[in-house]
Design an enzyme around this catalytic site. Structure first.
Site, PDB file in Angstrom:
ATOM      1  N   HIS A 310      -3.269  -7.175  -1.983  1.00  0.00           N
ATOM      2  CA  HIS A 310      -4.565  -7.856  -1.933  1.00  0.00           C
ATOM      3  C   HIS A 310      -5.131  -7.721  -0.530  1.00  0.00           C
ATOM      4  CE1 HIS A 310      -7.646 -10.920  -2.382  1.00  0.00           C
ATOM      5  NE2 HIS A 310      -7.459 -10.785  -3.681  1.00  0.00           N
ATOM      6  N   ASP A 367      -3.636 -10.607 -11.100  1.00  0.00           N
ATOM      7  CA  ASP A 367      -3.627  -9.756 -12.297  1.00  0.00           C
ATOM      8  C   ASP A 367      -2.231  -9.426 -12.796  1.00  0.00           C
ATOM      9  OD1 ASP A 367      -6.416  -9.494 -12.540  1.00  0.00           O
ATOM     10  OD2 ASP A 367      -6.453  -8.054 -10.914  1.00  0.00           O
TER      11      ASP A 367
HETATM   12  N1  CMC Z   1       0.983  -0.179  -4.804  1.00  0.00           N
HETATM   13  C1  CMC Z   1       1.479   0.640  -3.843  1.00  0.00           C
HETATM   14  N2  CMC Z   1       1.009   0.674  -2.580  1.00  0.00           N
HETATM   15  C2  CMC Z   1       0.004  -0.141  -2.290  1.00  0.00           C
HETATM   16  C3  CMC Z   1      -0.563  -1.021  -3.222  1.00  0.00           C
HETATM   17  C4  CMC Z   1      -0.032  -1.024  -4.526  1.00  0.00           C
HETATM   18  N3  CMC Z   1      -0.527  -1.834  -5.448  1.00  0.00           N
HETATM   19  N4  CMC Z   1      -1.560  -1.729  -2.652  1.00  0.00           N
HETATM   20  C5  CMC Z   1      -1.633  -1.306  -1.387  1.00  0.00           C
HETATM   21  N5  CMC Z   1      -0.684  -0.347  -1.155  1.00  0.00           N
HETATM   22  C6  CMC Z   1      -0.414   0.325   0.113  1.00  0.00           C
HETATM   23  C7  CMC Z   1      -1.496   1.352   0.428  1.00  0.00           C
HETATM   24  O1  CMC Z   1      -1.177   2.604  -0.105  1.00  0.00           O
HETATM   25  C8  CMC Z   1      -1.501   1.325   1.922  1.00  0.00           C
HETATM   26  O2  CMC Z   1      -0.385   2.041   2.365  1.00  0.00           O
HETATM   27  P1  CMC Z   1      -0.457   2.892   3.748  1.00  0.00           P
HETATM   28  O3  CMC Z   1      -0.668   1.861   4.841  1.00  0.00           O
HETATM   29  O4  CMC Z   1       0.834   3.605   3.837  1.00  0.00           O
HETATM   30  O5  CMC Z   1      -1.643   3.810   3.612  1.00  0.00           O
HETATM   31  C9  CMC Z   1      -1.245  -0.145   2.277  1.00  0.00           C
HETATM   32  O6  CMC Z   1      -0.496  -0.650   1.154  1.00  0.00           O
HETATM   33  C10 CMC Z   1      -2.517  -0.982   2.469  1.00  0.00           C
HETATM   34  O7  CMC Z   1      -3.291  -0.867   1.265  1.00  0.00           O
HETATM   35  P2  CMC Z   1      -4.857  -0.706   1.211  1.00  0.00           P
HETATM   36  O8  CMC Z   1      -5.214   0.039  -0.015  1.00  0.00           O
HETATM   37  O9  CMC Z   1      -5.360  -0.180   2.521  1.00  0.00           O
HETATM   38  O10 CMC Z   1      -5.280  -2.226   1.098  1.00  0.00           O
HETATM   39  P3  CMC Z   1      -6.702  -2.769   0.659  1.00  0.00           P
HETATM   40  O11 CMC Z   1      -6.802  -4.124   1.234  1.00  0.00           O
HETATM   41  O12 CMC Z   1      -7.777  -1.789   0.996  1.00  0.00           O
HETATM   42  O13 CMC Z   1      -6.634  -2.804  -0.945  1.00  0.00           O
HETATM   43  C11 CMC Z   1      -6.119  -3.540  -3.120  1.00  0.00           C
HETATM   44  C12 CMC Z   1      -6.333  -3.958  -1.664  1.00  0.00           C
HETATM   45  C13 CMC Z   1      -6.031  -4.787  -3.966  1.00  0.00           C
HETATM   46  C14 CMC Z   1      -7.322  -2.697  -3.592  1.00  0.00           C
HETATM   47  C15 CMC Z   1      -4.819  -2.699  -3.222  1.00  0.00           C
HETATM   48  O14 CMC Z   1      -3.717  -3.488  -2.821  1.00  0.00           O
HETATM   49  C16 CMC Z   1      -4.620  -2.169  -4.634  1.00  0.00           C
HETATM   50  O15 CMC Z   1      -5.144  -1.101  -4.949  1.00  0.00           O
HETATM   51  N6  CMC Z   1      -3.823  -2.884  -5.490  1.00  0.00           N
HETATM   52  C17 CMC Z   1      -3.655  -2.489  -6.885  1.00  0.00           C
HETATM   53  C18 CMC Z   1      -4.896  -2.868  -7.692  1.00  0.00           C
HETATM   54  C19 CMC Z   1      -4.958  -4.355  -7.964  1.00  0.00           C
HETATM   55  O16 CMC Z   1      -3.974  -4.978  -8.329  1.00  0.00           O
HETATM   56  N7  CMC Z   1      -6.153  -4.908  -7.813  1.00  0.00           N
HETATM   57  C20 CMC Z   1      -6.427  -6.333  -8.103  1.00  0.00           C
HETATM   58  C21 CMC Z   1      -6.699  -7.118  -6.839  1.00  0.00           C
HETATM   59  S1  CMC Z   1      -6.618  -8.896  -7.102  1.00  0.00           S
HETATM   60  C22 CMC Z   1      -7.889  -9.257  -8.222  1.00  0.00           C
HETATM   61  C23 CMC Z   1      -9.243  -9.048  -7.655  1.00  0.00           C
HETATM   62  O17 CMC Z   1      -9.769  -9.934  -6.981  1.00  0.00           O
HETATM   63  O18 CMC Z   1      -9.807  -7.983  -7.889  1.00  0.00           O
END
Ligand code: CMC
Length: 460
Positions: A310, A367
Site C-alpha cells: 500500500h 483487498d
Molecule cells: N507484490 C510484490 N511486490 C510488490 C508489491 C506486491 N503486491 N507491491 C509493491 N511491491 C514492490 C515493488 O515492486 C517495489 O519494489 P522495488 O522497490 O524493488 O522496485 C516496492 O515493493 C515498492 O512498490 P511500489 O509499487 O513502488 O509502491 P506504490 O506505493 O507505488 O504502490 C500499490 C502501491 C498498492 C499499487 C502496490 O503495492 C501494488 O501494486 N499492490 C498490489 C495491488 C493491490 O493490492 N492494490 C490494492 C491497494 S489497497 C486498496 C486501494 O485503496 O486501492
C-alpha cells in the site's frame, strides 16, 4: 493551519522561505504554492507520493502506525459499533447522527432505492451481456443525473443547494444499479427494492431473490457485507477519490464526478485488486502450489502478490485485520471450507517472514481478505470491484462536497517537466513521402520547413 516554522529552499546563491502547514495530528507540509513565482522552479513527484493536494477534514491515516479514522473515530470502533449507513452519514456530514437525523437519512436513502422506469431500458439491450459491471456502473451513475436536471447544473451554488437529495439518491441508486446490472448480465428478471429492508439486506435481496424464491440472507451475512462496505467508505486521497476531487475542481456536478471515480477505481492497482486476489489464489490452488512458488515469482518481479502493499501503510492495513477475522466467521456460517482462505493465510505467513516483503514493508491490504468474504456470500467475481464502489460512495460524495464548498477553490491543474522534442519544423506530406526531393526549389519548398508561426517569427 500555518505554523511558525519556515522551510528554506536554497537555489544557487538565493534562499527562499516557505510557510509550513500543520494538520490536526501534527502532520507537516511545506506550502510551495509560491515556489514558481519566486524561483522559476516547480516540484516533480511522480505518483504524488509526497504531494499534499488539499487540506481535508474527512479521513485520517497514519500509515506507519496502521491507523485509520473516519472524522476522528478509529475504524475499529466504527466496525464494532456502526453500520454502513450511519458511517456514510458521519463521513458526509462530519458528525454522528442523532436518532432523528439517522431516521430521516435512512428514509431518504430508502425512498430513492428504485430507478426511474425509463432507466430500465438500459438493462434491456442497452449494454451487451459481456459488458463489465464497472463500465455499466460508471455510465449509469452519470446517466441517472439526467433524470434530475436541477441537481446537475454545474453551477456550484445550485448543485450544493440540492446536495442532500443528490447524496441520498446516489447512495441508494448505486446499489440498485449494481444489483440490476448483475441480474441483466445473467439473464435474470430484475428485482425491485423493498421498503422493509435495510441497506445491505436490500442489496442482497435484489441480487439473489428469484420470482419463485425469496432470498433471506442470514443476519451475519448481511452484517459481513455491511462491514465490507463500511470499511471501504473512505480512504482519503486515493486514486479514485483524487479523481473525484479533480473532476469536481472544474465545477462539474456530483454525478459526473463519482462516475469518473468508478473508472479510476476499476484498475487492478486500486479497486480491481480484490478481484485479482481471488484469481491469483485460484491460480495458485489450481497449480497445486502452496504459495511458495508464487512468492518466488513475485520476488523475481514476474508476478505481483495482489492484495499486498500500500502506498500509505507500512504495516498492517487495519481494515485487513478486521476482514481476516470476518472471513473466518463468514466461512463458518456458510459452512464452507474454502481452500483459498488457507492459501491466503499461508501466503501471508510466508510473505511476512520473507526479507523481500519485510524490507519493503509489504503487508496485506483491504483487498486481501475481502474477496474471500464476497465469494462466500455468493458474489460473482466481476462484481467485486462494484462492491468496493458502493462502499466508497460516501467518501466520494463527501470529498466532492469539500471541493465544491470551498470558497475560491482552484481548478486542479498540475504542471509537468516537458521531455519531448525541442522546437522543430512542420514538414509537408509530399516532402515526408519523398515525392518532391528536399533540394527541389519552388515556392512551395520555401514554406515546407516553416509550418509554425512561432518558427517563422523566430527566423524573421
Ligand atoms: N507484490 C510484490 N511486490 C510488490 C508489491 C506486491 N503486491 N507491491 C509493491 N511491491 C514492490 C515493488 O515492486 C517495489 O519494489 P522495488 O522497490 O524493488 O522496485 C516496492 O515493493 C515498492 O512498490 P511500489 O509499487 O513502488 O509502491 P506504490 O506505493 O507505488 O504502490 C500499490 C502501491 C498498492 C499499487 C502496490 O503495492 C501494488 O501494486 N499492490 C498490489 C495491488 C493491490 O493490492 N492494490 C490494492 C491497494 S489497497 C486498496 C486501494 O485503496 O486501492
Amino acid at each position: 493551519m500555518t505554523n511558525q516554522e519556515v522551510a528554506k529552499i536554497t537555489l544557487g546563491e538565493n534562499t527562499f522561505d516557505f510557510p509550513v502547514v500543520q494538520g490536526t495530528e501534527g502532520e507537516k507540509a511545506i506550502d510551495i504554492s509560491t515556489l514558481r513565482s519566486k524561483t522559476g522552479y516547480i516540484t516533480i513527484d511522480e505518483g504524488f507520493a509526497n504531494t499534499g493536494a488539499c487540506q481535508s477534514a474527512i479521513t485520517y491515516i497514519d500509515g506507519e502506525k496502521g491507523k485509520l479514522r473516519y472524522r476522528g473515530i478509529p475504524i475499529e470502533v466504527m466496525a464494532e459499533n456502526s453500520t454502513f449507513i450511519e458511517t456514510a452519514y458521519l463521513i458526509i456530514y462530519g458528525e454522528l447522527p442523532t436518532r432523528k437525523e439517522m431516521s430521516n437519512f435512512s428514509q431518504k436513502v430508502l425512498r430513492n432505492a428504485s430507478l426511474h422506469e425509463a432507466m430500465m431500458h438500459f438493462f434491456d439491450g442497452g449494454f451487451p451481456f459481456s459488458a463489465h459491471p464497472m463500465a455499466i456502473l460508471s455510465s449509469l451513475l452519470n446517466s441517472v443525473g439526467c433524470y434530475y436536471p436541477y441537481m446537475v447544473t454545474n453551477q456550484r451554488e445550485q448543485d450544493l443547494e440540492h446536495f442532500d437529495d443528490a447524496a441520498a439518491l446516489l447512495l441508494s441508486k448505486v446499489r440498485t444499479i449494481a444489483a440490476m446490472t448483475y441480474r441483466m448480465k445473467n439473464g435474470l428478471p430484475l428485482i425491485y427494492p423493498k421498503r422493509d429492508l435495510g441497506y445491505s439486506q436490500n442489496f442482497l435481496h435484489m441480487m439473489f431473490t428469484e420470482p419463485y424464491h425469496e432470498y433471506y440472507p442470514h443476519d451475519d451475512i448481511t452484517k459481513a457485507l455491511d462491514l465490507i462496505l463500511l470499511l471501504h467508505a473512505d480512504h482519503e486521497q486515493n486514486c479514485s477519490t483524487s479523481t473525484v476531487r479533480m473532476v469536481a475542481s472544474s465545477g462539474a456536478n456530483l454525478f459526473a464526478s463519482v462516475s469518473a471515480g468508478v473508472c479510476a477505481l476499476w484498475g487492478p492497482l486500486h479497486g480491481g485488486a480484490n478481484m485479482q486476489v481471488i484469481q491469483m489464489l485460484q491460480e495458485i490452488h489450481a497449480t497445486g502450489d502452496d504459495g511458495t512458488k508464487f512468492i518466488e515469482r513475485a520476488k523475481r518481479g514476474e508476478a505481483k502478490l495482489m492484495g499486498f502493499g500500500h502506498r500509505l501503510y507500512k504495516t498492517y492495513d487495519p481494515r485487513a485485520i478486521i476482514l481476516r477475522g470476518a472471513a473466518e466467521k463468514v466461512l463458518n456460517i456458510v459452512k464452507l471450507k474454502d481452500p483459498l482462505l488457507d492459501i491466503a493465510r499461508r501466503l501471508e505467513e510466508k510473505a511476512r517472514s520473507d526479507s523481500y516483503f519485510i524490507d519493503r514493508n509489504l503487508y496485506p491490504n483491504v483487498d486481501f481478505y475481502s474477496g474471500i468474504i464476497l465469494k462466500a456470500i455468493g458474489m460473482p467475481l466481476d462484481m467485486f470491484t462494484v462492491m468496493f464502489a458502493i462502499g466508497r460512495m460516501p467518501g466520494w460524495i463527501a470529498h466532492w462536497r469539500e471541493v465544491a464548498s470551498k470558497p475560491k477553490g482552484k481548478i486542479s491543474r498540475p504542471r509537468q517537466v516537458y521531455i519531448g522534442s525541442p522546437l522543430r519544423d512542420y514538414v509537408k506530406m509530399r516532402y515526408r513521402e519523398g515525392e518532391i526531393s528536399s533540394d527541389y526549389e519552388s515556392d512551395d519548398h520555401k514554406s515546407h520547413g516553416f509550418g509554425s508561426s512561432e518558427n517563422a517569427s523566430a527566423k524573421a
